[in-house]
Design a protein around this motif. Structure first.
Motif, PDB file in Angstrom:
ATOM      1  N   PRO A 205       0.864  -1.171   0.000  1.00 61.66           N
ATOM      2  CA  PRO A 205       0.000   0.000   0.000  1.00 61.66           C
ATOM      3  C   PRO A 205       0.906   1.228   0.000  1.00 61.66           C
ATOM      4  O   PRO A 205       2.074   1.132   0.396  1.00 61.66           O
ATOM      5  N   ILE A 206       0.405   2.356  -0.429  1.00 63.66           N
ATOM      6  CA  ILE A 206       1.219   3.562  -0.266  1.00 63.66           C
ATOM      7  C   ILE A 206       0.836   4.161   1.084  1.00 63.66           C
ATOM      8  O   ILE A 206      -0.330   4.154   1.483  1.00 63.66           O
TER       9      ILE A 206
ATOM     10  N   HIS B  40       5.623   3.197  11.514  1.00 66.30           N
ATOM     11  CA  HIS B  40       5.737   2.302  12.679  1.00 66.30           C
ATOM     12  C   HIS B  40       5.908   0.859  12.206  1.00 66.30           C
ATOM     13  O   HIS B  40       5.952   0.608  10.990  1.00 66.30           O
TER      14      HIS B  40
ATOM     15  N   GLY C 203       3.996  -1.627  12.031  1.00 66.58           N
ATOM     16  CA  GLY C 203       2.923  -2.176  11.186  1.00 66.58           C
ATOM     17  C   GLY C 203       3.179  -1.850   9.720  1.00 66.58           C
ATOM     18  O   GLY C 203       2.973  -2.687   8.834  1.00 66.58           O
TER      19      GLY C 203
ATOM     20  N   TYR D 299       5.914  -3.977   8.447  1.00 61.82           N
ATOM     21  CA  TYR D 299       5.434  -5.351   8.256  1.00 61.82           C
ATOM     22  C   TYR D 299       4.783  -5.510   6.874  1.00 61.82           C
ATOM     23  O   TYR D 299       5.063  -6.466   6.152  1.00 61.82           O
TER      24      TYR D 299
ATOM     25  N   ASP E 206       1.314   8.096   0.211  1.00 61.07           N
ATOM     26  CA  ASP E 206      -0.023   8.585  -0.142  1.00 61.07           C
ATOM     27  C   ASP E 206      -0.121   9.975   0.482  1.00 61.07           C
ATOM     28  O   ASP E 206      -0.212  10.101   1.703  1.00 61.07           O
TER      29      ASP E 206
ATOM     30  N   ASN F 279      -2.163   4.793  -8.103  1.00 57.49           N
ATOM     31  CA  ASN F 279      -0.687   4.733  -8.027  1.00 57.49           C
ATOM     32  C   ASN F 279      -0.152   3.439  -8.626  1.00 57.49           C
ATOM     33  O   ASN F 279       0.925   3.400  -9.196  1.00 57.49           O
TER      34      ASN F 279
ATOM     35  N   ILE G 296      -1.757  -6.004   1.236  1.00 58.45           N
ATOM     36  CA  ILE G 296      -2.464  -4.955   1.984  1.00 58.45           C
ATOM     37  C   ILE G 296      -2.828  -5.430   3.389  1.00 58.45           C
ATOM     38  O   ILE G 296      -2.937  -6.633   3.640  1.00 58.45           O
TER      39      ILE G 296
ATOM     40  N   HIS H  54      -3.138  -9.106   5.180  1.00 60.82           N
ATOM     41  CA  HIS H  54      -2.560  -9.465   6.474  1.00 60.82           C
ATOM     42  C   HIS H  54      -3.287  -8.748   7.607  1.00 60.82           C
ATOM     43  O   HIS H  54      -3.965  -7.742   7.393  1.00 60.82           O
ATOM     44  N   SER H  55      -3.088  -9.278   8.811  1.00 56.98           N
ATOM     45  CA  SER H  55      -3.706  -8.653   9.987  1.00 56.98           C
ATOM     46  C   SER H  55      -2.717  -7.684  10.610  1.00 56.98           C
ATOM     47  O   SER H  55      -1.684  -7.389  10.028  1.00 56.98           O
ATOM     48  N   HIS H  56      -3.026  -7.233  11.823  1.00 53.95           N
ATOM     49  CA  HIS H  56      -2.251  -6.125  12.392  1.00 53.95           C
ATOM     50  C   HIS H  56      -1.385  -6.539  13.579  1.00 53.95           C
ATOM     51  O   HIS H  56      -1.619  -7.564  14.190  1.00 53.95           O
TER      52      HIS H  56
HETATM   53  N1  MSP Z   1      -2.776   5.225   2.318  1.00 55.76           N
HETATM   54  C1  MSP Z   1      -3.559   4.086   2.588  1.00 55.76           C
HETATM   55  C2  MSP Z   1      -3.274   2.997   1.577  1.00 55.76           C
HETATM   56  C3  MSP Z   1      -3.506   3.383   0.166  1.00 55.76           C
HETATM   57  S1  MSP Z   1      -3.041   2.109  -0.934  1.00 55.76           S
HETATM   58  C4  MSP Z   1      -3.644   2.563  -2.411  1.00 55.76           C
HETATM   59  C5  MSP Z   1      -3.264   3.567   3.989  1.00 55.76           C
HETATM   60  N2  MSP Z   1      -2.114   3.953   4.521  1.00 55.76           N
HETATM   61  S2  MSP Z   1      -1.622   3.558   5.990  1.00 55.76           S
HETATM   62  O1  MSP Z   1      -0.368   4.229   6.156  1.00 55.76           O
HETATM   63  O2  MSP Z   1      -2.623   3.864   6.948  1.00 55.76           O
HETATM   64  O3  MSP Z   1      -1.437   2.022   6.030  1.00 55.76           O
HETATM   65  C6  MSP Z   1      -0.543   1.381   5.176  1.00 55.76           C
HETATM   66  C7  MSP Z   1      -0.459  -0.089   5.507  1.00 55.76           C
HETATM   67  O4  MSP Z   1       0.029  -0.267   6.826  1.00 55.76           O
HETATM   68  C8  MSP Z   1      -1.792  -0.816   5.437  1.00 55.76           C
HETATM   69  O5  MSP Z   1      -1.634  -2.049   4.794  1.00 55.76           O
HETATM   70  C9  MSP Z   1      -2.154  -1.046   6.877  1.00 55.76           C
HETATM   71  O6  MSP Z   1      -2.938  -2.184   7.070  1.00 55.76           O
HETATM   72  C10 MSP Z   1      -0.766  -1.246   7.453  1.00 55.76           C
HETATM   73  N3  MSP Z   1      -0.795  -1.065   8.892  1.00 55.76           N
HETATM   74  C11 MSP Z   1      -1.138   0.043   9.591  1.00 55.76           C
HETATM   75  N4  MSP Z   1      -1.116  -0.254  10.918  1.00 55.76           N
HETATM   76  C12 MSP Z   1      -0.755  -1.548  11.079  1.00 55.76           C
HETATM   77  C13 MSP Z   1      -0.496  -2.373  12.181  1.00 55.76           C
HETATM   78  N5  MSP Z   1      -0.641  -1.969  13.424  1.00 55.76           N
HETATM   79  N6  MSP Z   1      -0.064  -3.624  11.931  1.00 55.76           N
HETATM   80  C14 MSP Z   1       0.144  -4.087  10.653  1.00 55.76           C
HETATM   81  N7  MSP Z   1      -0.087  -3.338   9.611  1.00 55.76           N
HETATM   82  C15 MSP Z   1      -0.589  -2.089   9.772  1.00 55.76           C
HETATM   83  O7  MSP Z   1      -4.055   2.818   4.515  1.00 55.76           O
END
Ligand code: MSP
Length: 593
Positions: free
Chosen positions: A50-51, A59, A61, A64, A93, A285, A308, A338-340
């Motif tokens: 993901p962007i 962080h 996550g 990961y 993003d 993107n 994602i 995936h999960s978090h």
């Molecule tokens: N900008 C959007 C994605 C757009 S893609 C066309 C977005 N950004 S994000 O920064 O919030 O998240 C990016 C990725 O990080 C996502 O896959 C999200 O699930 C992942 N994570 C965010 N927090 C997380 C955890 N605590 N653990 C694992 N992955 C996590 O969403």
């Protein structure tokens, strides 16, 4: 008589497994020795993360998400070595209300905030050895052009109309929410405030004239796509969840906001009073990176695998494929979900002050150590909890002791004074236990080890295909344990190179263990690239011998020549992976003196 073949080992279950593994000893020397290549493997592959939003620093996550994509992509490269066949994109993003508000709160111009945080993501990914081929920022001119072109295609195909949108909007999640997905929670002043039921983030009521995408037209095409391709979304529970969502009505989607409200974004072509919805902007993107709208993008689309997090499944599995179908294109090939990570049982958040900084972790546990930890412990189907003790325990036991110890035992000067890959003696370890003659020394467990390691690459490949990377690592780790058991059982340190009886068997024990290590090193490359490089270099395996196509395990056992026999081991004799509890003790000591 026990015949050692993968066929036997796996049993007669399922025709496809059978055909892949039936005649293992012959396949072992075919052009696809491990049965891990299929037709799609020969095609190009395009992996994406993901962007990442730039409202706050990265962080663990985020790291990961990027690591999962990196490991999948690196594993693909092991299967299809031609670098030109693989593309891997990541990026930031940078538009939308969330960024606009974060910049205002920080007293910065949005572009300043974007530059600052995008640079942090780029630095993190460099440090974490993420092997991306492209980094995209949605504020780039090439992206604005791609988004506006995509918009024009949807418009020309009659899929956009102007209408009044009235409903809840969550700026943190950048999404519209129906009333049923909104609840009330006491805010800072004690008053009840409307928040998203799923994320808990505040929502506000919005009433505007916007451009609307005819999403409702795509419910059936989406159902047909998902029913026709059960692996489109992996793991399966997420595929199932999307089909469940599609059982309900699919309302049209507002795809722009009033520019007076949202100015930080891409204007609607021909209508500056409206800004394109950030999710439409962000999803495109994946096309910008591969050159859209120039025809070159067609050689990379739709051989795409999106990696994602579960929180953005709806955007990738419903909105994005519908937009693509609307623009006359195919949905992506695969969506891996995936999960978090939680921290001490809690969601990571700036307000709770429990955000784990990935760069500190890379420093503390080493790059390969932290990569290994996240991928070994992260389970796609469930959330995982992070705490530091767990990292030290895992890395010490699996990388420092089990793997590092095994390498050390087989290469240490005391036991392997010639510093070479010793010869394998077929009389000591015949290809079938029934053939064991007077000089035979191998036992039933040794044959079980050979079978387990012979089938490991295929097992690992299957786990990658099912997006169960932690299971791939579990399987490797279990074989490392088995190999340590083998060495322990035969105690080469008690055998004597000078004795004509012991020497061939001593060489064979070391040869088998080194062959196992070669398989582990090869299979660990996607997860721990530097450690695997160190291990393979120590074994004297050259750069052109590290792909899955070249991984002919224990060829002498199967009656074939072994290119490693007699080869000098690499000169680098340092520790494969440092013991963390020890190094921490050392650090504390050093601090005190
Ligand atoms: N900008 C959007 C994605 C757009 S893609 C066309 C977005 N950004 S994000 O920064 O919030 O998240 C990016 C990725 O990080 C996502 O896959 C999200 O699930 C992942 N994570 C965010 N927090 C997380 C955890 N605590 N653990 C694992 N992955 C996590 O969403």
């Amino acid at each position: 008589m026990l015949r050692i073949s993968a066929f036997r080992l796996l049993g007669r279950t399922g025709a496809s497994r059978l055909s892949l593994l039936e005649d293992f000893s012959l396949r072992h020397y075919s052009s696809d020795p491990l049965g891990v290549r299929d037709d799609t493997r020969d095609a190009r592959a395009y992996f994406t993360t993901p962007i990442f939003y730039v409202n706050a620093a990265p962080h663990i996550g985020h790291l990961y998400s990027a690591l999962l994509a990196d490991a999948l992509c690196r594993h693909h490269r092991l299967r299809v070595p031609s670098a030109a066949a693989t593309r891997f994109s990541t990026g930031t993003d940078e538009h939308g209300l969330k960024i606009q508000q974060a910049a205002a709160a920080a007293g910065l111009a949005p572009s300043e905030l974007c530059d600052r945080v995008s640079a942090q993501f780029q630095q993190l990914f460099r440090e974490a050895d993420i092997s991306s081929t492209d980094f995209i920022r949605t504020t780039e001119a090439r992206h604005r052009m791609a988004v506006q072109h995509f918009w024009g295609v949807l418009e020309a195909r009659g899929l956009l109309y102007k209408g009044l949108y009235e409903g809840w909007y969550c700026a943190s999640d950048e999404c519209f929410l129906p009333e049923a997905k909104v609840t009330r929670q006491p805010g800072p002043s004690g008053d009840l405030c409307p928040v998203s039921l799923e994320s808990g983030h505040p929502v506000s009521w919005t009433k505007e004239e916007n451009y609307i995408f005819r999403l409702s037209q795509f419910r059936e095409p989406l159902q047909r796509w998902l029913r026709g391709d059960p692996q489109a979304i992996t793991p399966e529970p997420f595929h199932h969840a999307v089909l469940q969502w599609l059982e309900e009505e699919l309302p049209d989607l507002s795809v722009s906001r009033r520019s007076s409200h949202l100015h930080w974004g891409i204007p609607v072509p021909g209508d500056d009073s409206q800004t394109i919805y950030v999710w439409l902007d962000a999803l495109v993107n994946y096309l910008t990176v591969i050159g859209y709208p120039n025809a070159e993008f067609k050689s990379w689309w739709p051989t795409t695998s999106h990696i994602i997090g579960k929180d953005i499944l709806k955007f990738h599995a419903i909105y994005w494929p519908a937009l693509l179908l609307g623009a006359g294109m195919s949905p992506p090939h695969r969506i891996y979900v995936h999960s978090h990570w939680t921290v001490c049982g809690q969601k990571m958040s700036k307000s709770l002050g429990n955000v784990v900084d990935p760069r500190t972790c890379l420093d503390r546990y080493t790059v390969d150590g932290f990569r290994y930890f996240l991928l070994r412990q992260g389970v796609p189907n469930w959330d995982c909890d992070y705490y530091g003790e767990k990292v030290v325990k895992l890395l010490d036991s699996e990388l420092a002791f089990a793997l590092g110890g095994l390498l050390n035992r087989c290469t240490a000067n005391r036991i392997n004074p010639s510093g070479t890959y010793p010869a394998f003696c077929t009389a000591c370890f015949p290809s079938e236990p029934g053939l064991v003659g007077p000089s035979g020394r191998a036992q039933a467990e040794d044959y079980a080890l050979v079978s387990a390691v012979a089938t490991l690459p295929k097992q690992v490949a299957d786990h990658y295909d099912n997006f169960q990377i932690y299971k791939a690592l579990e399987a490797v780790s279990s074989c490392v344990r088995q190999t340590n058991g083998f060495v322990q059982r035969h105690a080469p340190w008690k055998l004597n190179w000078e004795s004509p009886v012991d020497a061939p068997w001593l060489g064979t024990v070391l040869h088998v263990a080194l062959e196992c290590l070669r398989v582990f090193g090869t299979l660990l490359q996607p997860v721990t690239p530097s450690l695997a490089d160190k291990l393979l270099s120590r074994l004297g395996v050259s750069a052109t011998e590290r792909g899955l196509g070249e991984l002919h395990f224990l060829p002498r056992f199967y009656g074939h020549p072994c290119p490693f026999e007699g080869r000098r081991l690499g000169p680098e004799t340092g520790v494969l992976f440092p013991r963390l509890d020890q190094s921490r003790a050392w650090l504390v000591k050093a601090h005190k003196t």
